[in-house]
Scaffold this active site. Sequence first.
Site, short mmCIF file in Angstrom:
data_model
loop_
_atom_site.label_atom_id
_atom_site.label_comp_id
_atom_site.label_asym_id
_atom_site.label_seq_id
_atom_site.Cartn_x
_atom_site.Cartn_y
_atom_site.Cartn_z
N ARG A 165 121.76 146.50 64.65
CA ARG A 165 121.48 145.65 65.83
C ARG A 165 120.54 146.36 66.72
O ARG A 165 119.56 145.64 67.13
CB ARG A 165 122.81 145.58 66.53
N ASP A 194 123.52 144.93 57.77
CA ASP A 194 124.35 143.78 58.52
C ASP A 194 123.63 142.72 58.66
O ASP A 194 122.24 142.59 58.13
CB ASP A 194 124.73 144.25 59.78
N HIS A 264 128.34 139.59 56.13
CA HIS A 264 127.48 140.27 57.20
C HIS A 264 126.27 140.34 56.08
O HIS A 264 125.66 141.30 56.27
CB HIS A 264 128.02 141.68 57.59
N GLU A 331 135.26 140.54 58.43
CA GLU A 331 134.60 139.41 59.00
C GLU A 331 133.98 138.43 57.94
O GLU A 331 133.03 137.93 58.26
CB GLU A 331 133.77 139.59 60.16
N TRP A 397 140.70 148.47 62.20
CA TRP A 397 140.17 148.15 63.52
C TRP A 397 140.56 147.11 64.17
O TRP A 397 140.28 146.91 65.58
CB TRP A 397 138.37 147.84 63.10
N THR A 472 125.61 148.05 68.45
CA THR A 472 124.58 148.34 69.37
C THR A 472 123.94 147.23 69.82
O THR A 472 122.91 147.30 70.19
CB THR A 472 123.61 149.33 68.61
N GLU A 473 124.82 145.90 69.68
CA GLU A 473 124.13 144.93 70.13
C GLU A 473 123.18 144.77 71.50
O GLU A 473 122.04 144.34 71.97
CB GLU A 473 125.09 143.66 70.22
C1 ACM Z 1 134.03 145.31 62.91
O1 ACM Z 1 134.14 145.50 63.95
N1 ACM Z 1 133.64 144.16 62.36
C2 ACM Z 1 134.52 146.23 61.83
#
Ligand code: ACM
Length: 539
Positions: A165, A194, A264, A331, A397, A472-473
């Site tokens: 990011r 990503d 991703h 995700e 997570w 780090t967005e």
């Molecule tokens: C995550 O925060 N998508 C691993």
Amino acid sequence: MKKTLLAILMLSCIVVFAQQRTKTPQLNIIPEPVSIKATDGSYTVSRSTKIYITDATSEKTAQYLSDYYNKNYGYPLQITKKKTDKDVITLKNTANGQITGGYNLTVSEKGIEIAGNEASGVFYGVQTLIQLLPTRAGVLPIIKGVEITDYPRFEYRGMHLDVVRHFYPVEYVKRYIDFLALHKMNYFHWHLTDDQGWRIQMNCHPELTQKGAYRDGEIIGLYPGVYKELPYGGYYTHEQAREVVQYAAERFITVIPEIDIPGHCMAVLATFPQFSTVPNEEKYCARTWGIFNKFNNVLAPTPEVFKFLDDVFSELCDIFPGQYIHVGGDECAKKWWKESEQTQKFMRENNIADQEALQSYFIRHVQKTVVKKGKTLIGWDEILQGGLAPDAIVMSWQGIHGGVAAAKNGHRVIMTPSGYSYFNNMQSRNQTNVTHKGYIPLDKVYNYNIIPDELSPEEAKMIIGAQACLWTEYYPTTWKLECALFPRLSALAENVWSQKKDWEHFKEKMPSQFDRYDLWGIRYSEAFFTMYDVVHGEH
Ligand code: ACM
């Protein structure tokens, strides 16, 4: 008579207690060692102090200490292999087979001795010694007599960095590794790919960094923000990656590279649109955050894609010598697979029951490559869906439930629950700069209970440690990044290293730690200790 006896008993308790108090000096070491005992005398480090190493395994650590001394106090310490009995800092690797990372540190009139159970223990002893030194140059380094015994609570003590990011140059990555070393952390999880970019050179597919490492813009401000055209990107060469690995290894830190698949993957698809379930759509690296359900960013299950994964993960295993390779797995928006006739056909032909099983198919495929290279696969907790690949390690997570399920199934687990360990979230409710909106103040990190209550003592052994993550967005600068990292890294370090936690004591130690941050040139947040938070916040 009874009263007299009682009085004597009470008095002796007070005396014993007082003696114990004087025997446990306030040294403000973070993470807190197992035991600290004051002894007589003191030792003053000076220009004539030598570092004596008993064997070659301590050579790099001796150099590290000498360099550290030079940087912070103005002169290096001489290193010798000749036995010396006084005016010396002895670094001894006892190779005694005791707990990995353990050490004993003794300060007396003659000097300082650090005896590590093995090489990493010597290094951790040096880290403790560093914290016994003054926090300003010019102050005489008089160290009072002390005996410290120490060893870590968890074998895995990790910190993650998202360099996609926002990108950080290799020199800063090394600095980040220095921060971890100063906290006795031993794993650096490097999130290298990503939607917004691919950040590691790949000889098998050089196009990945020619095209996939760059995006046309990003958003300014909190999502959805305002789009700003801004050519942005960068990547690490093999040579730089190896430099980072070596730098980390000299600090007893293992680098875990992550290539995130099968979701991703916009940066992969920007490079190879044919790997998508909709190859004819326009493809580009993501220019905004949190897009995983809005843009088609998944890999299609085709022979070309599986060959691509074999090549890429094979090369990754060759660049990074550590035991662990991270496959991501988080995700993945499976709706894109559901909508694709080609993908559905592949699933029917391969007896893949549903999208979750397809995700598992991808992960198991990559695992074969990784295992062939003698390594172990790590994935985010979504890799539990559709059946966990054998011997895979789970990073829990999405709360603790993935970790609990994996541990009960006999899998090793690293706890990274986002509500406690995602340092990209706010440290203070009064924070004015833009971050993710979760609230993770210092005490929440410190008091996080790493071993879930649901686990039996036997199952709990599967929890090999914990890790914090920094996505780090909202961290385009190193200044902001450090303010998110500190002081929470110090709380995490004590949580994963120390056998016993004491929040009140930890708070008392923080002013000294702030002095050390100043010495180390670290930028940090004082949010937890400001009056505003004390009066108006939750503390
Ligand atoms: C995550 O925060 N998508 C691993």
